[in-house]
Design a protein around this motif. Structure first.
Motif: not given
Length: 723
Positions: A455-462, A666-682
């Motif tokens: 949830a924190a990194i917004d990734y759901y393994p299949p 602060k709204e993105l994952c570390l070393h990435s342009i992908h937003p983390h879970g809290a940003t995605v939920l907002n």
């Protein structure tokens, strides 16, 4: 002056003479005295010299190097003297004054008992306590052999019963008496060994023999080598923390060792010594630790990967973040082979990098390569699936090559990934695969850790959906969870878009809401409340409990106003812009003032946006939505993605309400342009409220770019999101 006399008496006599008289008495001492002046007790190296050593002086005096003062003093031996003193080997004493450039070369005197001689063969052959104790009477007059007997007795004693028998034996008392009466004849290693052995065997800390050994260590500690003083410090620190009985001499010896180390910090020659000092950082001041860290930078090049990683972990445990030292440590770690580190060391290193806020990208990539490789991932053995398996037997078709991997290591790694907001999907897949193979051996804690990190990194393994349905939810008793953990799990499922209404309502009960404290849990509780309102769920009685808990938490800095069935207060908004049709009408939370403390990036985005969206007629900045979700700006556009004035927006039928969300680091994952879970939920909440979200990541929008480049980027993004 041709007589043989003790060197200390001569030097102290020199200290009484004025500088002008010294050349006439001792011509060869003129360079030293003229540079240093009369000697005093603090400057004198007497405390660093063996008390039994004699120095032979002639009319020639001492042979000195003319450009080094008192450095490398070698006694000048009379040619007519006997050869007894020259036959003994010379030893160089490295004392506590070595940092001042003082280095004496002395000759051994009559005290030859401090030399460590070979052990008696009988002691080496003895394998029982009775055999060792029977040798005490024979070796009683040889204190060195007695110390060896004591050391071997300590290595044999294992049980409490054996210890009591040894202490009650009169022969052991004779052994202690022999050591006590001849302590000055032991070398420093033997003195320290006897002290630790007696303590380990349970001899009273105030016994005369232990006090005598401690006093001898205290008297001779200045001429010990730096590693030996460090060993004394480690032993005393460990004893002060664990021992039930302590004496005043213990504290005195500990303080003297610490003071001696602080005076001799220049003698640090290895990273191992730095590591030992960091383990006992509470014994030293900030200034000394800074010197140690500066010295450590010079010795990192020769350290192993294990020692480099342990130093980073020790810095994290000490709460130290010296940037030059950390850059040096990570540089040499990146050059070394990380495969030398165990999985436990890799997990601890990853956690340390998070705690000191030093996520070096190259080092993290190296750790990820080890955690996602064959050291963790199991592979299938060809043909082993056809072998019949007995009940309770592990599946032989799967060969686990993850030697050293355990549940605790997995929880540590997966938790640190979530705390770092590091979206390393291959590492997560590797850990989930390990859990899948060892599913029968795991508990719900591992699956909860995986769920929170996903949830924190917004990734759901299949493959995790089926695993959670079979190994987490059936065994998870929500009534046994704490209110804090219940809110955390509910928020994680909501961030992954897997939360149902029943679970959402259970986590928003007034009894749960009133017990949540802290800005982090409060913020997540607010998000759950906002999500429940977008689903138009009935939350009777929750608002009265929720508002006092969140009134001092961002984004609700000002007093909150309520509109709808749960309150009769009117909204402060006077804007003619209508609310989006999907916004809940029964309970709307609005902020009395816009967000504060916006970043420089947000200001640059709004300035570039104002070039084609009029600030006066079309754009509203620093807006907090009725449900409390903050946005940097909002405006309306028509079907051609052209801005619509706010005054006439209600008359336009085919319009879209655009929310500009600037995503800082602060709204993105570390070393990435992908937003983390809290940003995605907002973002998901904004879309549920009817907004079209225009996200601007900080890695795509350059503050130093030309204005035309910024405007072109925003215009292109606007056309993409508006379709």
């Amino acid at each position: 002056m041709n007589a043989c006399c003790p060197f200390p008496q001569v030097v102290m006599s020199l200290a009484r003479f004025p500088r002008c008289f010294v050349p006439s008495l001792f011509p060869s001492l003129t360079p030293a005295v003229s540079q240093r002046g009369p000697l005093n007790r603090r400057q004198s190296p007497l405390l660093c010299l063996p008390p039994q050593t004699s120095y032979h002086l002639t009319s020639v005096g001492f042979s000195l190097k003319p450009d080094h003062g008192l450095k490398n003093v070698t006694p000048a031996v009379n040619k007519d003297a006997t050869n007894a003193s020259t036959e003994s080997s010379t030893t160089q004493e490295k004392s506590g004054r070595q940092s001042e450039g003082i280095d004496f070369t002395t000759t051994e005197g009559s005290d030859t008992s401090r030399k460590e001689r070979p052990a008696d063969p009988k002691i080496g052959a003895a394998s029982t306590l009775e055999a060792l104790l029977s040798l005490v009477a024979e070796q009683r007059n040889d204190v060195y052999q007695c110390s060896l007997i004591l050391s071997k007795i300590r290595s044999i004693v294992r049980s409490e019963e054996q210890r009591r028998d040894v202490l009650a034996d009169p022969r052991f008392n004779h052994l202690i008496e022999s050591i006590d009466s001849q302590t000055s004849k032991l070398s420093m290693n033997n003195v320290f060994s006897c002290m630790t052995c007696l303590r380990s065997l349970g001899v009273n800390v105030n016994a005369h023999v232990i006090l005598a050994l401690q006093h001898d260590l205290l008297w001779r500690i200045r001429r010990c080598s730096f590693p030996f003083v460090l060993m004394i410090l480690q032993h005393q620190c460990s004893r002060m923390k664990t021992a039930d009985e302590k004496s005043s001499m213990d504290d005195t010896l500990l303080k003297e060792a610490a003071n001696n180390i602080q005076r001799r910090w220049i003698e640090i020659t290895s990273l191992k010594e730095v590591l030992s000092l960091l383990h006992h950082h509470d014994m030293f001041g900030v200034e000394f630790l800074e010197r140690v860290e500066d010295r450590a930078v010079e010795v990192t090049s020769e350290a192993t990967a294990a020692l480099l990683s342990k130093t980073i972990i020790a810095l994290a445990n000490a709460g130290r973040r010296p940037a030059p030292l950390l850059r040096s440590l990570t540089y040499y770690l990146n050059k070394s082979n990380l495969r030398e580190l165990t999985l436990r060391q890799l997990a601890d290193l990853l956690s340390a990098l998070y705690r000191i806020h030093f996520p070096d990208q190259l080092l993290l990539d190296g750790i990820a390569q080890e955690l996602s490789g064959d050291r963790v991932q199991p592979h299938v053995v060809p043909g082993a699936a056809d072998i019949p398996k007995a009940p309770g037997m592990v599946d032989s078709s799967v060969e686990s090559t993850s030697k050293g991997m355990s549940r605790s290591i997995l929880r540590s790694v997966i938790t640190t990934l979530g705390l770092l907001k590091w979206r390393k999907t291959d590492v997560v897949d590797s850990l989930v695969s390990w859990l899948q193979v060892h599913a029968d051996e795991t508990s719900g804690q591992e699956w909860i850790s995986v769920l929170l990190t996903c949830a924190a990194i917004d990734y759901y393994p299949p493959q995790i959906e089926a695993l959670l349905q079979t190994h987490l939810f059936p065994v998870l008793d929500w009534s046994q969870l704490t209110n804090y953990m219940r809110v955390e799990l509910t928020w994680a499922l909501a961030a992954l878009d897997k939360c149902n209404d029943e679970l959402l309502l259970a986590s928003l009960e007034p009894s749960v809401v009133s017990s949540i404290q802290g800005p982090g849990p409060r913020s997540k509780l607010l998000t759950l409340y906002q999500l429940a309102k977008t689903r138009e769920l009935e939350l009777r009685g929750v608002l009265e409990v929720l508002l006092p808990q969140l009134s001092d938490t961002a984004p609700f800095n000002p007093p909150l106003l309520v509109v709808g069935s749960e309150g009769a207060t009117a909204s402060t908004s006077t804007s003619p812009v209508p609310e989006p049709p999907t916004t809940p009408k029964k309970a709307v939370i609005a902020s009395a003032s816009p967000r504060s403390q916006r970043s420089i990036l947000s200001k640059n985005v709004r300035d570039a946006l104002a070039t084609f969206v009029s600030r006066k007629n079309c754009l509203r900045e620093n807006v907090t939505t009725p449900l409390g979700v903050p946005v940097d700006a909002e405006f309306f556009v028509d079907h051609e993605a052209k801005p619509v004035p706010l005054a006439t927006a209600g008359q336009v039928t085919d319009k879209k309400r655009v929310a500009v969300v600037v995503q800082d680091f602060k709204e993105l994952c570390l070393h990435s342009i992908h937003p983390h879970g809290a940003t995605v939920l907002n973002v998901r909440l904004l879309r549920a409220m009817g907004y079209t979200v225009l996200a601007v990541p900080h890695l795509e929008f350059g503050i130093k770019d030309k204005p035309i480049v910024k405007v072109q980027y925003l215009s292109r993004k606007l056309k993409e999101v508006c379709g």
